[in-house]
Design a protein around this motif. Sequence first.
Motif, short mmCIF file in Angstrom:
data_model
loop_
_atom_site.label_atom_id
_atom_site.label_comp_id
_atom_site.label_asym_id
_atom_site.label_seq_id
_atom_site.Cartn_x
_atom_site.Cartn_y
_atom_site.Cartn_z
N ASN A 78 -65.85 -90.37 -44.28
CA ASN A 78 -65.97 -91.82 -44.18
C ASN A 78 -65.78 -92.47 -45.55
O ASN A 78 -66.26 -91.96 -46.56
N LYS A 124 -66.79 -86.62 -37.56
CA LYS A 124 -65.72 -87.56 -37.21
C LYS A 124 -64.86 -87.83 -38.44
O LYS A 124 -65.41 -87.91 -39.54
N PRO A 125 -63.54 -87.88 -38.34
CA PRO A 125 -62.72 -88.00 -37.13
C PRO A 125 -62.15 -86.68 -36.61
O PRO A 125 -61.14 -86.70 -35.91
N SER A 126 -62.75 -85.55 -36.95
CA SER A 126 -62.23 -84.27 -36.47
C SER A 126 -62.19 -84.23 -34.94
O SER A 126 -63.21 -84.49 -34.28
N SER A 147 -62.90 -93.64 -38.38
CA SER A 147 -63.53 -92.38 -37.97
C SER A 147 -63.97 -92.39 -36.52
O SER A 147 -63.77 -91.41 -35.79
N ASP A 148 -64.59 -93.49 -36.08
CA ASP A 148 -65.10 -93.55 -34.71
C ASP A 148 -63.99 -93.80 -33.69
O ASP A 148 -63.86 -93.06 -32.71
N ASP A 204 -71.97 -93.88 -31.47
CA ASP A 204 -72.37 -93.79 -32.87
C ASP A 204 -73.78 -94.37 -32.99
O ASP A 204 -74.26 -95.07 -32.09
N ASN A 210 -72.20 -89.48 -37.98
CA ASN A 210 -71.67 -88.88 -39.20
C ASN A 210 -72.66 -88.94 -40.35
O ASN A 210 -72.30 -88.65 -41.49
N MET A 224 -65.78 -93.74 -26.41
CA MET A 224 -66.53 -93.73 -27.66
C MET A 224 -66.83 -95.16 -28.07
O MET A 224 -65.98 -96.05 -27.92
N GLY A 272 -60.26 -91.98 -34.54
CA GLY A 272 -60.54 -90.55 -34.42
C GLY A 272 -60.73 -90.13 -32.98
O GLY A 272 -60.19 -89.11 -32.54
N ALA A 273 -61.49 -90.90 -32.21
CA ALA A 273 -61.74 -90.56 -30.81
C ALA A 273 -60.46 -90.63 -29.98
O ALA A 273 -60.19 -89.74 -29.16
N PHE A 286 -65.47 -84.46 -31.63
CA PHE A 286 -65.54 -85.25 -30.40
C PHE A 286 -65.54 -84.35 -29.17
O PHE A 286 -66.32 -84.55 -28.24
#
Length: 257
Positions: A141, A175-177, A204-205, A8, A42, A197, A208-209, A181
Amino acid sequence: MIRAVLLDLAGVVYDGDTPIAGAVAAVERLRKAGLPLRFVSNTTRSPRHRIIAQLAALGVEVADEELLTPARAAVEWLRRHVRRPHLLVHPNLEAEFSGLEGGKGRSVVVGDAGEAFDYATLNRAFRELVAGADFLALATNRTFKDADGELSLDAGAFVAALEFASGRSPVVLGKPSPDFFLSALADLNCPAADAVMVGDDAESDVAGALSAGLGAALLVRTGKYRPNDETRFDPPPTALVDDLTAAADWILSRAAA
């Protein structure tokens, strides 16, 4: 073994126009170790060229293909689906969507519009959704660390308002899709399980990862991090570290030789 690193930007590499202590050197250490890097941000207020220029000014050289943003993902989605955008984004980002006026249908694209969020603009987007436009969220976010050092509302609250009012669920492009990633790893020949990550957003980070299948996700105590964030979302971080310097130490001790 770790074979690729996703980083990020805001809150990890820099705060505003200031690099976080040790971050530039940490990026260089990761590069010298031969680990491929992807910067996955993001941010939906700055265009790509400005982000790359900002990083260069801080001493971090980033190639165009190393930077992934939700705006680029949205442009690719609109082209693939032959749609033209109805933009509810920050004015600085609008130029990223030029050349998409000839699509066959409409897509509402929501990012962090900042001061441009008001009743009139939200209601226009709502009416487009009710009329059948696609619903694209650049990010969801909850907050970001603002220039005054405090947390401010991010795009997620406004996405949620439109979702509630329209009864429509958005396609989340940043993110977080999981796709966001995985797209970062697509040209690295690196399985998700061999990637890590590093982020300051536990939801999200990090969560999500890990939900996308990455082998590890580190939460730093810089940027928007607040005490106990590591306990608030599932999956929890693989490790909680002080900053990107400590994250680099953790990664390099587990990197493929």
